[in-house]
Scaffold this motif. Structure first.
Motif, PDB file in Angstrom:
ATOM      1  N   MET A  78       0.684  -1.085  -0.039  1.00 46.18           N
ATOM      2  CA  MET A  78      -0.130   0.260   0.016  1.00 46.18           C
ATOM      3  C   MET A  78       0.910   1.200  -0.076  1.00 46.18           C
ATOM      4  O   MET A  78       2.096   1.294   0.649  1.00 46.18           O
ATOM      5  N   VAL A  79       0.493   2.122  -0.899  1.00 43.07           N
ATOM      6  CA  VAL A  79       1.159   3.594  -0.840  1.00 43.07           C
ATOM      7  C   VAL A  79       0.328   4.814  -0.414  1.00 43.07           C
ATOM      8  O   VAL A  79      -0.665   4.906  -0.660  1.00 43.07           O
ATOM      9  N   LYS A  80       1.163   5.290   0.644  1.00 47.63           N
ATOM     10  CA  LYS A  80       0.510   6.593   1.032  1.00 47.63           C
ATOM     11  C   LYS A  80       1.370   7.631   0.676  1.00 47.63           C
ATOM     12  O   LYS A  80       2.527   7.659   0.905  1.00 47.63           O
ATOM     13  N   VAL A  81       0.714   8.824   0.558  1.00 38.97           N
ATOM     14  CA  VAL A  81       1.374  10.096   0.222  1.00 38.97           C
ATOM     15  C   VAL A  81       1.000  11.232   1.193  1.00 38.97           C
ATOM     16  O   VAL A  81      -0.382  11.516   1.147  1.00 38.97           O
ATOM     17  N   TYR A  82       1.748  11.869   1.922  1.00 39.09           N
ATOM     18  CA  TYR A  82       1.669  12.877   2.939  1.00 39.09           C
ATOM     19  C   TYR A  82       1.961  14.040   2.267  1.00 39.09           C
ATOM     20  O   TYR A  82       3.069  14.168   1.660  1.00 39.09           O
ATOM     21  N   SER A  83       0.865  15.039   2.001  1.00 38.60           N
ATOM     22  CA  SER A  83       1.324  16.198   1.267  1.00 38.60           C
ATOM     23  C   SER A  83       0.647  17.367   2.060  1.00 38.60           C
ATOM     24  O   SER A  83      -0.366  17.404   2.810  1.00 38.60           O
ATOM     25  N   TRP A  97       6.610  19.797  -4.932  1.00 39.70           N
ATOM     26  CA  TRP A  97       7.270  18.438  -4.947  1.00 39.70           C
ATOM     27  C   TRP A  97       6.235  17.326  -4.571  1.00 39.70           C
ATOM     28  O   TRP A  97       6.209  16.187  -5.052  1.00 39.70           O
ATOM     29  N   CYS A  98       5.102  17.830  -3.999  1.00 34.27           N
ATOM     30  CA  CYS A  98       4.111  16.635  -3.728  1.00 34.27           C
ATOM     31  C   CYS A  98       3.459  16.332  -5.069  1.00 34.27           C
ATOM     32  O   CYS A  98       3.170  15.265  -5.402  1.00 34.27           O
ATOM     33  N   VAL A  99       3.123  17.311  -5.724  1.00 32.69           N
ATOM     34  CA  VAL A  99       2.469  17.321  -6.964  1.00 32.69           C
ATOM     35  C   VAL A  99       3.145  16.269  -7.960  1.00 32.69           C
ATOM     36  O   VAL A  99       2.896  15.478  -8.587  1.00 32.69           O
ATOM     37  N   LYS A 100       4.618  16.760  -7.921  1.00 31.16           N
ATOM     38  CA  LYS A 100       5.657  15.952  -8.781  1.00 31.16           C
ATOM     39  C   LYS A 100       5.424  14.508  -8.288  1.00 31.16           C
ATOM     40  O   LYS A 100       5.540  13.607  -9.127  1.00 31.16           O
ATOM     41  N   ALA A 101       5.613  14.318  -7.315  1.00 34.45           N
ATOM     42  CA  ALA A 101       5.663  12.740  -6.608  1.00 34.45           C
ATOM     43  C   ALA A 101       4.375  12.087  -6.973  1.00 34.45           C
ATOM     44  O   ALA A 101       4.214  10.909  -7.476  1.00 34.45           O
ATOM     45  N   LYS A 102       2.879  12.746  -6.701  1.00 36.16           N
ATOM     46  CA  LYS A 102       1.827  12.077  -6.978  1.00 36.16           C
ATOM     47  C   LYS A 102       1.738  11.876  -8.667  1.00 36.16           C
ATOM     48  O   LYS A 102       1.310  10.758  -8.997  1.00 36.16           O
ATOM     49  N   ASN A 103       2.055  12.858  -9.454  1.00 38.16           N
ATOM     50  CA  ASN A 103       2.127  12.569 -10.888  1.00 38.16           C
ATOM     51  C   ASN A 103       3.228  11.621 -11.287  1.00 38.16           C
ATOM     52  O   ASN A 103       2.598  10.657 -12.320  1.00 38.16           O
ATOM     53  N   TYR A 104       4.182  11.371 -10.644  1.00 38.07           N
ATOM     54  CA  TYR A 104       5.032  10.176 -10.914  1.00 38.07           C
ATOM     55  C   TYR A 104       4.503   8.817 -10.560  1.00 38.07           C
ATOM     56  O   TYR A 104       4.585   7.984 -11.301  1.00 38.07           O
ATOM     57  N   LEU A 105       4.018   8.897  -9.583  1.00 38.31           N
ATOM     58  CA  LEU A 105       3.326   7.432  -9.190  1.00 38.31           C
ATOM     59  C   LEU A 105       2.066   7.341 -10.085  1.00 38.31           C
ATOM     60  O   LEU A 105       1.830   5.960 -10.596  1.00 38.31           O
ATOM     61  N   LYS A 106       1.350   8.240 -10.465  1.00 42.47           N
ATOM     62  CA  LYS A 106       0.353   8.106 -11.373  1.00 42.47           C
ATOM     63  C   LYS A 106       0.765   7.548 -12.966  1.00 42.47           C
ATOM     64  O   LYS A 106       0.064   6.822 -13.374  1.00 42.47           O
ATOM     65  N   SER A 107       1.991   8.132 -13.231  1.00 38.94           N
ATOM     66  CA  SER A 107       2.561   7.861 -14.575  1.00 38.94           C
ATOM     67  C   SER A 107       2.890   6.285 -14.401  1.00 38.94           C
ATOM     68  O   SER A 107       3.134   5.704 -15.422  1.00 38.94           O
ATOM     69  N   LEU A 108       3.374   5.673 -13.353  1.00 39.55           N
ATOM     70  CA  LEU A 108       3.634   4.330 -12.922  1.00 39.55           C
ATOM     71  C   LEU A 108       2.479   3.356 -12.894  1.00 39.55           C
ATOM     72  O   LEU A 108       2.498   2.300 -12.543  1.00 39.55           O
ATOM     73  N   ASN A 109       0.998   4.033 -12.911  1.00 40.51           N
ATOM     74  CA  ASN A 109       0.023   3.395 -12.715  1.00 40.51           C
ATOM     75  C   ASN A 109      -0.071   2.852 -11.292  1.00 40.51           C
ATOM     76  O   ASN A 109      -0.600   1.698 -10.997  1.00 40.51           O
ATOM     77  N   VAL A 110       0.597   3.301 -10.258  1.00 47.18           N
ATOM     78  CA  VAL A 110       0.709   3.104  -9.130  1.00 47.18           C
ATOM     79  C   VAL A 110      -0.570   3.730  -7.986  1.00 47.18           C
ATOM     80  O   VAL A 110      -0.780   4.878  -8.108  1.00 47.18           O
ATOM     81  N   GLU A 111      -1.388   2.854  -7.404  1.00 48.00           N
ATOM     82  CA  GLU A 111      -2.566   3.521  -6.520  1.00 48.00           C
ATOM     83  C   GLU A 111      -1.856   4.026  -5.256  1.00 48.00           C
ATOM     84  O   GLU A 111      -1.189   3.317  -4.720  1.00 48.00           O
ATOM     85  N   ASN A 146       4.849   0.491   1.185  1.00 38.40           N
ATOM     86  CA  ASN A 146       4.870  -0.754   1.759  1.00 38.40           C
ATOM     87  C   ASN A 146       5.842  -0.866   3.312  1.00 38.40           C
ATOM     88  O   ASN A 146       6.428  -1.575   3.314  1.00 38.40           O
ATOM     89  N   GLY A 147       5.628   0.353   3.932  1.00 38.01           N
ATOM     90  CA  GLY A 147       6.446   0.673   5.106  1.00 38.01           C
ATOM     91  C   GLY A 147       7.727   1.190   5.132  1.00 38.01           C
ATOM     92  O   GLY A 147       8.284   1.551   5.822  1.00 38.01           O
ATOM     93  N   ALA A 178      14.696   6.318  -4.990  1.00 37.32           N
ATOM     94  CA  ALA A 178      14.267   5.662  -3.783  1.00 37.32           C
ATOM     95  C   ALA A 178      12.774   5.007  -4.117  1.00 37.32           C
ATOM     96  O   ALA A 178      12.319   4.088  -3.598  1.00 37.32           O
ATOM     97  N   ILE A 179      12.073   5.570  -4.806  1.00 36.47           N
ATOM     98  CA  ILE A 179      10.552   5.152  -4.896  1.00 36.47           C
ATOM     99  C   ILE A 179      10.625   4.058  -5.765  1.00 36.47           C
ATOM    100  O   ILE A 179       9.889   2.950  -5.649  1.00 36.47           O
ATOM    101  N   ASP A 180      11.442   4.233  -6.904  1.00 31.01           N
ATOM    102  CA  ASP A 180      11.560   2.843  -7.785  1.00 31.01           C
ATOM    103  C   ASP A 180      12.104   1.674  -7.047  1.00 31.01           C
ATOM    104  O   ASP A 180      11.507   0.701  -7.255  1.00 31.01           O
ATOM    105  N   GLU A 181      13.150   1.931  -6.122  1.00 32.69           N
ATOM    106  CA  GLU A 181      13.647   0.979  -5.305  1.00 32.69           C
ATOM    107  C   GLU A 181      12.299   0.487  -4.305  1.00 32.69           C
ATOM    108  O   GLU A 181      12.188  -0.955  -4.225  1.00 32.69           O
ATOM    109  N   ALA A 182      11.666   1.312  -3.864  1.00 38.86           N
ATOM    110  CA  ALA A 182      10.368   0.588  -2.838  1.00 38.86           C
ATOM    111  C   ALA A 182       9.316   0.134  -3.632  1.00 38.86           C
ATOM    112  O   ALA A 182       8.766  -0.929  -3.094  1.00 38.86           O
ATOM    113  N   LEU A 183       9.487   0.271  -4.822  1.00 42.49           N
ATOM    114  CA  LEU A 183       8.202  -0.347  -5.916  1.00 42.49           C
ATOM    115  C   LEU A 183       8.827  -1.439  -6.335  1.00 42.49           C
ATOM    116  O   LEU A 183       8.002  -2.190  -7.053  1.00 42.49           O
TER     117      LEU A 183
END
Length: 75
Positions: free
Chosen positions: A1-6, A12-26, A57-58, A68-73
């Protein structure tokens, strides 16, 4: 599970969320500006006030850190 605190005003929060969306990560988004409970949770996990904080995922990632995001995913 992925949580985004923003916050609403964090570019930078927008960039992080857009990046996750581009990877189709919920993900679930928590606005720590309005949600005191989420803010406490974020501070307890990351030991600081900066956003974005991602909980993948913790694994806690502070800031928009693509490697770091890629590695965690496991990408």
């Amino acid at each position: 599970m992925v949580k985004v605190y923003s916050t609403s005003s964090c570019p930078w929060c927008v960039k992080a969320k857009n990046y996750l969306k581009s990877l189709n990560v919920e993900f679930e988004e928590y606005n720590v500006q309005d949600d005191m409970e989420a803010r406490e949770e974020m501070i307890s996990k990351s030991k600081q006030m900066g956003v974005p904080v991602l909980d993948i995922n913790g694994k806690i990632i502070v800031g928009f850190d693509k490697p770091a995001i890629d590695e965690a995913l496991n990408l």
